[in-house]
Scaffold this active site. Structure first.
Site, PDB file in Angstrom:
ATOM      1  N   GLY A   1       0.825  -1.210   0.000  1.00 25.07           N
ATOM      2  CA  GLY A   1       0.000   0.000   0.000  1.00 25.07           C
ATOM      3  C   GLY A   1       0.852   1.250   0.000  1.00 25.07           C
ATOM      4  O   GLY A   1       2.050   1.195  -0.300  1.00 25.07           O
TER       5      GLY A   1
ATOM      6  N   ASP B   1      14.136  -1.973  -4.419  1.00 23.37           N
ATOM      7  CA  ASP B   1      14.541  -2.933  -3.385  1.00 23.37           C
ATOM      8  C   ASP B   1      15.333  -4.039  -4.075  1.00 23.37           C
ATOM      9  O   ASP B   1      14.848  -5.156  -4.257  1.00 23.37           O
ATOM     10  CB  ASP B   1      13.308  -3.471  -2.658  1.00 23.37           C
ATOM     11  CG  ASP B   1      12.618  -2.354  -1.885  1.00 23.37           C
ATOM     12  OD1 ASP B   1      13.287  -1.677  -1.106  1.00 23.37           O
ATOM     13  OD2 ASP B   1      11.414  -2.146  -2.111  1.00 23.37           O
TER      14      ASP B   1
ATOM     15  N   HIS C   1       2.503   4.794  -4.977  1.00 20.76           N
ATOM     16  CA  HIS C   1       3.008   5.999  -5.651  1.00 20.76           C
ATOM     17  C   HIS C   1       3.333   5.636  -7.096  1.00 20.76           C
ATOM     18  O   HIS C   1       3.063   4.511  -7.533  1.00 20.76           O
ATOM     19  CB  HIS C   1       4.227   6.552  -4.913  1.00 20.76           C
ATOM     20  CG  HIS C   1       5.267   5.516  -4.634  1.00 20.76           C
ATOM     21  ND1 HIS C   1       6.067   4.981  -5.611  1.00 20.76           N
ATOM     22  CD2 HIS C   1       5.611   4.869  -3.484  1.00 20.76           C
ATOM     23  CE1 HIS C   1       6.876   4.087  -5.083  1.00 20.76           C
ATOM     24  NE2 HIS C   1       6.616   3.980  -3.788  1.00 20.76           N
TER      25      HIS C   1
ATOM     26  N   ARG D   1       8.079   5.595   1.945  1.00 28.84           N
ATOM     27  CA  ARG D   1       8.633   6.266   3.125  1.00 28.84           C
ATOM     28  C   ARG D   1       8.932   7.743   2.875  1.00 28.84           C
ATOM     29  O   ARG D   1       9.116   8.504   3.828  1.00 28.84           O
ATOM     30  CB  ARG D   1       9.906   5.560   3.585  1.00 28.84           C
ATOM     31  CG  ARG D   1       9.646   4.232   4.252  1.00 28.84           C
ATOM     32  CD  ARG D   1      10.890   3.722   4.953  1.00 28.84           C
ATOM     33  NE  ARG D   1      10.567   2.606   5.831  1.00 28.84           N
ATOM     34  CZ  ARG D   1      10.407   1.353   5.421  1.00 28.84           C
ATOM     35  NH1 ARG D   1      10.541   1.066   4.149  1.00 28.84           N
ATOM     36  NH2 ARG D   1      10.122   0.401   6.283  1.00 28.84           N
TER      37      ARG D   1
ATOM     38  N   GLY E   1       9.798  -3.856  -7.900  1.00 25.33           N
ATOM     39  CA  GLY E   1      10.609  -2.679  -8.204  1.00 25.33           C
ATOM     40  C   GLY E   1      12.074  -2.942  -7.868  1.00 25.33           C
ATOM     41  O   GLY E   1      12.387  -3.489  -6.808  1.00 25.33           O
TER      42      GLY E   1
ATOM     43  N   HIS F   1       4.894   2.236  -7.927  1.00 21.08           N
ATOM     44  CA  HIS F   1       3.970   1.105  -7.997  1.00 21.08           C
ATOM     45  C   HIS F   1       3.151   1.168  -9.293  1.00 21.08           C
ATOM     46  O   HIS F   1       2.899   0.147  -9.925  1.00 21.08           O
ATOM     47  CB  HIS F   1       2.996   1.120  -6.809  1.00 21.08           C
ATOM     48  CG  HIS F   1       3.652   0.973  -5.476  1.00 21.08           C
ATOM     49  ND1 HIS F   1       3.795   2.022  -4.603  1.00 21.08           N
ATOM     50  CD2 HIS F   1       4.197  -0.107  -4.868  1.00 21.08           C
ATOM     51  CE1 HIS F   1       4.399   1.599  -3.507  1.00 21.08           C
ATOM     52  NE2 HIS F   1       4.657   0.316  -3.635  1.00 21.08           N
TER      53      HIS F   1
HETATM   54  O1  PAF Z   1       8.358  -4.493  -1.525  1.00 18.98           O
HETATM   55  C1  PAF Z   1       7.343  -4.540  -0.791  1.00 18.98           C
HETATM   56  O2  PAF Z   1       6.508  -3.629  -0.772  1.00 18.98           O
HETATM   57  C2  PAF Z   1       7.151  -5.743   0.118  1.00 18.98           C
HETATM   58  O3  PAF Z   1       8.356  -6.184   0.630  1.00 18.98           O
HETATM   59  C3  PAF Z   1       6.379  -6.884  -0.556  1.00 18.98           C
HETATM   60  C4  PAF Z   1       7.152  -7.473  -1.727  1.00 18.98           C
HETATM   61  C5  PAF Z   1       5.039  -6.370  -1.041  1.00 18.98           C
HETATM   62  C6  PAF Z   1       6.129  -7.998   0.456  1.00 18.98           C
HETATM   63  O4  PAF Z   1       5.393  -7.540   1.538  1.00 18.98           O
END
Ligand code: PAF
Length: 282
Positions: free
Chosen positions: A31, A150, A34, A187, A147, A37
């Site tokens: 959730g 990460d 932005h 964040r 993405g 996503h």
């Molecule tokens: O990258 C994220 O937002 C989270 O780590 C994920 C992959 C949705 C797992 O909770």
């Protein structure tokens, strides 16, 4: 777009699509959506007949409970964004739905999950593997979109998929940045205006460091980044690791690995907010 909260309802809907020969893309999220996503959703919509986006703030991947508490929650705005971008199903289950019992499974894929974020946030990647493996089991996607912001998370998930023969195609998607270069992150909304103004120095300095590659040794490039970022008032490097882009093991010379990536986490401001980024040297 359908919004679904129960696993059995999700599986009934997906069963119908699968029986009709439709391909399924999954975009897992927590959730606070932005543009980053949205770019994953756009890619999934372009490449699959059906796109499922999960919105689930997964408690098992937070080793710091205050981080979980202050994580932004914006379900209504998230659903509006997903609808606009052509999502077929938004899956937003409760914690009880996903974890009726505590998840005691242990995933271990060193060095990908033991270095950097794995060392700083013990249990984090175990929690990520717990939730992602559950989502893959519920949705059985053909493709799953993550993405590259990460970067380490993708390396860990790839190992899990190979290890468990999950047959899901993992699609890494490029980092989406603000105009000033700051990587988009849920964040970022927690940053004050002043913090938001200094944060772009992280990527600016990492980009500068690329000019030192390959003429200068790895440790010189490493120290350049750390010293320059630490010299910015309000920023403090937690770690900067120059690693093999696949295994995430440290490299000490540029020819040690086929792909080499610098991964960084920086404390920004007084709270402080941890900001993650990376740069590919080769
Ligand atoms: O990258 C994220 O937002 C989270 O780590 C994920 C992959 C949705 C797992 O909770």
């Amino acid at each position: 777009m359908k919004t679904v909260k129960r696993i059995n309802e999700l599986q009934t809907l997906l069963g119908e699509f699968r029986a009709a020969g439709k391909t399924i893309g999954l975009v897992p999220t927590m959730g606070a959506l932005h543009e980053g996503h949205a770019s994953l959703v756009d890619r999934s919509v372009a490449e699959n007949d059906v796109t499922v986006v999960s919105i689930f703030l997964n408690p098992t991947q937070f080793n710091d409970k205050s981080d979980l508490e202050r994580y932004p929650r914006t379900l209504e705005a998230d659903c509006a964004l997903l609808e606009k971008h052509g999502t077929t199903i938004a899956f937003a289950p409760s914690v009880e739905e996903v974890y009726p019992e505590p998840d005691t499974r242990v995933f271990s894929y060193p060095p990908t999950d033991s270095v950097m974020e794995g060392a700083m946030r013990p249990g984090h990647f175990n929690g990520v593997c717990q939730i992602v493996s559950k989502l893959f089991a519920y949705v059985e996607p053909d493709n799953a979109y993550f993405g590259e912001k990460d970067y380490q998370q993708i390396a860990v998930i790839r190992r899990m998929v190979d290890d468990l023969g999950m047959g899901v195609n993992i699609v890494p998607c490029p980092v989406i940045r603000e105009e000033n270069g700051l990587a988009r992150s849920s964040r970022n909304t927690l940053l004050t205006k002043d913090e938001h103004d200094i944060a772009p120095n992280i990527y600016r300095i990492m980009k500068e460091s690329k000019e030192l590659y390959p003429a200068h040794p790895v440790d010189v490039v490493h120290d350049y980044v750390v010293e320059k970022i630490n010299a910015v008032d309000g920023l403090e490097v937690q770690y900067f690791s120059i690693v093999d882009g696949d295994t995430l093991a440290d490299v000490h010379s540029w020819d040690e690995a086929e792909s080499v990536v610098g991964c960084i986490t920086v404390y920004c401001g007084a709270t402080p907010i941890r900001l993650i980024d990376h740069i590919r040297y080769k």
